[in-house]
Design a protein around this motif. Structure first.
Motif, mmCIF file in Angstrom:
data_model
loop_
_atom_site.group_PDB
_atom_site.id
_atom_site.type_symbol
_atom_site.label_atom_id
_atom_site.label_comp_id
_atom_site.label_asym_id
_atom_site.label_seq_id
_atom_site.Cartn_x
_atom_site.Cartn_y
_atom_site.Cartn_z
ATOM 1 N N ALA A 1 -8.133 -0.882 0.186
ATOM 2 C CA ALA A 1 -8.754 0.009 -0.641
ATOM 3 C C ALA A 1 -8.013 0.620 -1.847
ATOM 4 C CB ALA A 1 -9.464 1.435 0.129
ATOM 5 N N LEU A 2 -6.701 0.725 -1.988
ATOM 6 C CA LEU A 2 -5.984 1.213 -2.726
ATOM 7 C C LEU A 2 -5.561 0.133 -3.947
ATOM 8 C CD1 LEU A 2 -5.673 3.621 -0.714
ATOM 9 C CD2 LEU A 2 -3.127 3.618 -1.461
ATOM 10 N N SER B 1 -11.640 4.193 -4.374
ATOM 11 C CA SER B 1 -11.277 3.314 -3.457
ATOM 12 C C SER B 1 -12.459 2.930 -2.495
ATOM 13 C CB SER B 1 -10.345 3.799 -2.513
ATOM 14 O OG SER B 1 -8.986 4.264 -3.300
ATOM 15 N N THR C 1 0.910 -1.087 0.055
ATOM 16 C CA THR C 1 0.111 0.000 -0.032
ATOM 17 C C THR C 1 0.889 1.272 -0.044
ATOM 18 O OG1 THR C 1 -1.739 -1.294 1.104
ATOM 19 C CG2 THR C 1 -1.841 1.184 1.240
ATOM 20 N N SER D 1 -5.560 -0.050 -7.885
ATOM 21 C CA SER D 1 -4.673 0.742 -8.782
ATOM 22 C C SER D 1 -3.882 -0.189 -9.547
ATOM 23 C CB SER D 1 -4.234 1.982 -8.092
ATOM 24 O OG SER D 1 -3.285 1.333 -6.805
ATOM 25 N N TRP E 1 -14.205 0.041 -4.607
ATOM 26 C CA TRP E 1 -13.659 -1.143 -4.685
ATOM 27 C C TRP E 1 -14.079 -2.004 -3.295
ATOM 28 C CZ3 TRP E 1 -10.523 -4.081 -7.544
ATOM 29 C CH2 TRP E 1 -9.569 -4.920 -7.211
#
Length: 582
Positions: free
Chosen positions: A491-492, A469, A208, A495, A472
């Motif tokens: 949550a990232l 996010s 992250t 990407s 997601w």
């Protein structure tokens, strides 16, 4: 001594300086101009025999014209150095320019009356292109005028393709600081399979933290590409964002809905498995970094040579010609499995063209999951090898059918492994195949729902990184039915998913492919050798028929909802086996 291979691309071109790269495109360019001079404005008047001649020439031009950029793309995947990326861009631009004179052909073909196309498709001279002509009738309403199509084709190299290339370069060169080392995305991801929970937690945090500084850029790239797709969809008249993908996959919205709705209905089975896993691990709760925690801590690493031998043995049990096609990849230097800095993440099979053999790509790190990936990509590779008897326009199967070939290959390896394992090792094996199935069916369905939400909300304006996010987290958490908690740092993780960027709505092809492969595997267990022969025959047809036609000889009706439910019943039986294994 065990070592992972690097591929040999000299069957394509000798080196990045090979003069044939540009000579090929110069030759194609001249022939494309001649093609346009001979046929432009005349497609509607051609006899069936004349159209067959035109199609054969069109195929040859695109087959030859695709090779230089494909070669550059493979080199770039193996080493994303700026000079390699520059060569990809250069050759893509020259390829577009060389083939641009042929753009009129599919446009004029699409302008023909649907009845006329169906009549042509039935002509004996055009038997080879029957599916292509019928598909042209379906895509006709979404074709633009020739000048408009030329503008879109030329702008793509500085438009969406450029943004995808930027994403690939950024992602391939990301470094993640962990325990004093600077790791690639592939390397840091391996720690999610570590036996030590603290190692998993810290590596997830490092992942992250490595993504966070680039989140603004990734968010902008994603927003731009989603809007770019919406603009083109509007120009072409598509009614909803997924429609173009359904059309290219040659699947009706009803079939796609049946697959994804059935997968969603299976979320409780996913939750049931992870609750059992939590109990086995002795944890109070499962988090995102516990999903892939190993259940059998004594499990040895799997060398590349060991994986090769096991996979080929499983293939040989299934059907001799199938195994022979797989062996060729190891003998011919068609695999790049060596991890290295700057190497693109992920794994793929590049089908190339029917007159050339395919290539496989992955980073092999001696994990059981790497063995599964190798089997998966070999499934693609065998599919492409067996399809080489087809002409260029019939060579490539649709994405969902391609995923059937790859996931079925994995199941053959699983069948062999389950027969020789007992006790905790057997339970761990079922755990791995279940987790892989959940990742392929349910996780990809959750990603599909995420994409649907993003593309819908983007119509109102750019989405913030926080909103993307949040979507997601919402969509991905649903699949675990309350059994897994996705922490804030998860949550990232949208990407770094390449399919979201480069091939919108690709992901449901995995769900389709895995569920269909499960059902076909069940048929194989019942029928044995006769099924194997029919399956190999299906693969050899490539994309010469529509998906529903390809699977019909195997006793499959894609429109039957109960057929898809059968795939989930297999997973439920495997969860039961997992729960009761001592």
């Amino acid at each position: 001594m065990t070592s992972t291979p690097s591929w040999n691309l000299t069957d394509l071109f000798q080196s990045p300086d090979d003069p044939r790269l540009l000579d090929t495109l110069t030759l194609v360019s001249g022939q494309a101009i001649d093609f346009a001079t001979h046929y432009q404005g005349k497609i509607a008047t051609l006899t069936a025999a004349a159209l067959a001649e035109a199609l054969a020439t069109y195929e040859r031009l695109h087959q030859e014209g695709s090779k230089p950029a494909t070669y550059a793309g493979l080199r770039f995947a193996a080493d994303t150095a700026p000079e390699n990326g520059a060569q990809v861009q250069k050759l893509r631009e020259k390829t577009t320019a060389a083939l641009l004179p042929t753009l009129f052909f599919p446009i004029e073909l699409a302008r023909l009356d649907g009845k006329q196309l169906e009549t042509l498709a039935a002509a004996p001279e055009l038997t080879n292109w029957r599916r292509y002509l019928l598909q042209a009738a379906k895509t006709a309403p979404f074709s633009l005028s020739e000048p408009e199509e030329k503008v879109l084709a030329q702008k793509a190299n500085t438009g969406n393709r450029a943004w995808v290339r930027l994403f690939q370069e950024l992602l391939s060169n990301l470094r993640f600081d962990f325990e004093g080392k600077s790791l690639s995305l592939s390397e840091i991801s391996t720690f999610q399979y570590h036996t030590d929970r603290e190692q998993r937690r810290q590596s997830a945090e490092a992942l992250t933290q490595g993504l966070r500084p680039h989140l603004r850029t990734f968010t902008y790239i994603y927003n731009t590409l989603v809007q770019d797709k919406a603009l083109e969809d509007g120009l072409r008249g598509y009614a909803f964002p997924e429609q173009s993908r359904h059309l290219s996959n040659e699947l009706t919205p009803e079939i796609v809905a049946a697959v994804t709705d059935t997968a969603e209905a299976g979320y409780p089975t996913v939750g049931r498995y992870y609750k059992a896993k939590q109990k086995l691990l002795g944890l109070d709760s499962l988090t995102h970094y516990d999903r892939y925690a190993p259940l059998h801590t004594d499990e040895p690493s799997v060398s590349f040579d060991e994986a090769r031998d096991d996979i080929l043995a499983a293939f040989a049990r299934f059907e001799p010609s199938y195994a022979t096609a797989g062996q060729a990849f190891f003998d011919g230097g068609w695999i790049d499995a060596t991890p290295r800095p700057g190497k693109q993440g992920g794994a793929f099979c590049s089908y190339i063209t029917p007159d050339l053999h395919p290539y496989l790509f992955q980073s092999y790190l001696n994990r059981a999951s790497d063995k599964n990936t190798l089997a998966h990509e070999l499934g693609h590779g065998i599919h492409s090898s067996l399809s080489r008897g087809q002409s260029f326009l019939n060579f490539y199967g649709t994405l969902p059918m391609a995923e059937v070939a790859s996931t079925f290959a994995e199941l053959l390896v699983f069948e062999q492994e389950q027969e020789r394992t007992t006790g905790a090792a057997r339970r761990a094996l079922f755990g791995r195949v279940l987790e892989d199935s959940f990742s392929t069916i349910h996780r990809q369905t959750a990603m599909y729902r995420f994409e649907q939400a993003v593309h819908t909300e983007r119509k109102q304006g750019e989405l913030s990184a926080e909103r993307i996010s949040a979507l997601w987290q919402e969509k991905m958490s649903t699949m675990f039915a309350g059994a897994v908690t996705l922490g804030e740092e998860h949550a990232l993780w949208w990407s770094y998913i390449p399919h979201l960027i480069g091939t919108p709505f690709y992901v449901y092809a995995y769900s389709f492919g895995k569920m269909l492969a499960l059902a076909l595997y069940f048929r194989y267990q019942q029928e044995g050798t006769p099924f194997a022969q029919k399956y190999v025959a299906m693969l050899s047809k490539g994309g010469s028929q529509f998906p529903a036609e390809l699977v019909a000889p195997l006793g499959v009706d894609l429109s039957d909802p109960s057929f898809w439910q059968g795939a989930l019943e297999i997973l439920e039986s495997w969860v039961t086996e997992f729960e009761r294994t001592p």
